[in-house]
Design a protein around this motif. Sequence first.
Motif, short mmCIF file in Angstrom:
data_model
loop_
_atom_site.label_atom_id
_atom_site.label_comp_id
_atom_site.label_asym_id
_atom_site.label_seq_id
_atom_site.Cartn_x
_atom_site.Cartn_y
_atom_site.Cartn_z
N LEU A 1 -28.49 -1.68 -17.96
CA LEU A 1 -29.10 0.12 -17.87
C LEU A 1 -29.34 0.51 -19.55
CD1 LEU A 1 -26.63 0.53 -15.66
CD2 LEU A 1 -28.99 0.59 -15.15
N ASP A 2 -28.19 -0.03 -20.41
CA ASP A 2 -29.00 1.58 -21.00
C ASP A 2 -29.77 -0.12 -22.31
OD1 ASP A 2 -27.97 2.31 -24.09
OD2 ASP A 2 -27.66 0.85 -24.72
N PHE A 3 -30.06 -1.13 -22.15
CA PHE A 3 -31.05 -1.84 -22.55
C PHE A 3 -32.14 -1.05 -22.25
CE2 PHE A 3 -34.32 -5.49 -22.18
CZ PHE A 3 -34.74 -5.41 -23.64
N MET A 4 -32.12 -1.31 -20.54
CA MET A 4 -33.88 -0.41 -19.92
C MET A 4 -34.00 0.38 -20.87
SD MET A 4 -33.08 -2.74 -16.04
CE MET A 4 -31.73 -2.52 -15.40
N ARG A 5 -32.81 1.49 -20.28
CA ARG A 5 -33.26 3.25 -21.26
C ARG A 5 -34.02 2.46 -22.19
NH1 ARG A 5 -28.03 4.50 -17.52
NH2 ARG A 5 -28.93 5.14 -15.72
#
Length: 380
Positions: A237-241
């Motif tokens: 999720l951190d990567f996507m954001r």
Amino acid sequence: MNDRVYSRRFSEHPAFWVVCAAIVTVICIYIFFKINEAQPGGTAGVIWLMSCGAMTGLSYLARRTKRLHHAQLRRWTDRAGSLWLLFVLYSFFALLVLELAGLIMGREIMPVWAELAAAFALSAGLIALGVKQAHTIQTTKITIETEKLPPGEERLRIVQLTDLHLGPYTGVALLAQILRRVREAEPDMVVVTGDVADGRLEGRGREIAMFRRIRPRYGVYAVTGNHDYYDDIDRALDFMRRAGMRVLSTEAVCAGGIVVVGVDDRDHLREDKWGLSRSETVIVNTRSRFRDKFMLLLRHRPVVEIGTQGMFDLQLSGHTHGGQLFPLLSSRLFFRGHSRGFKKLQKGSMLYTSNGAGYVGPPVRLMAPPEIVVIDLVRR
């Protein structure tokens, strides 16, 4: 097969390796006897068995142990092992076809050594074709007429990405080609329907920078897929954001004059109030709030709940990879839901299930080319 089977990677199920080892052992022994028949008393059969054992061990070493600490070494070890196993399987199928043809014709079609040579050549050719196809992204275009575009908007272009499977086995070269295709399409909106990650995504600054160059005027929206949960969902999720994606977690947003609804990977299995699943609840509630807007539903798995048909206009999904390794009976053909391609559902709803752009396992695709999908919503 039920959905619980897919709560973790197939390679993490001990039974998977037991079954695979048994099948591969039988096939390798069968080909060993064929080689001995072609060269009685020779060393070719022994070399064949030693190669099978070593290459099978490479796959297990890369996927199931932590002995290979260097990412590049693990990546190429996994590729070598998986491609060898695929070579063995395709060679076996080719030999079976030749044997069957001989039985039907009532005579030997060719000498055993020629059968082996033909089978090995065909297998190598199919793998070479599959590797090339897996690294050649195609653009699939769909035009959908609708009366639900906002005033003054004659066309809304949406690009779907799915099943990128970024991780230790997927390099930046393939991602660069995928994102170049996205930029060439000049989208108004980009949607990512799950499986961005296939492994831990730390130290991926280069990939994040590549994504951030994609700047459609109405934004980039994403939902999670099953592979995003396998290693570290928080890092995924951190990567996507950080890559500029707005992750929709069982929620809806208005963008570009339409409504975009995103549901989590297993929302169709999670019970909510009134006897509905979580995904059914958000779809029904969103339709009641936005009766006249075009509703775009993002869901990783191509599952369509009966009660939601007619509630959304278009669902975009992935997950199946289109089978990926024709003619093998890939596990992705047995998932609950719809097969690849465009489907008209009941009550006016539509579904497109993409082959996806990445791959799982060997870097090979046969009869299931990787794709990005360009959807043009045009005024009727």
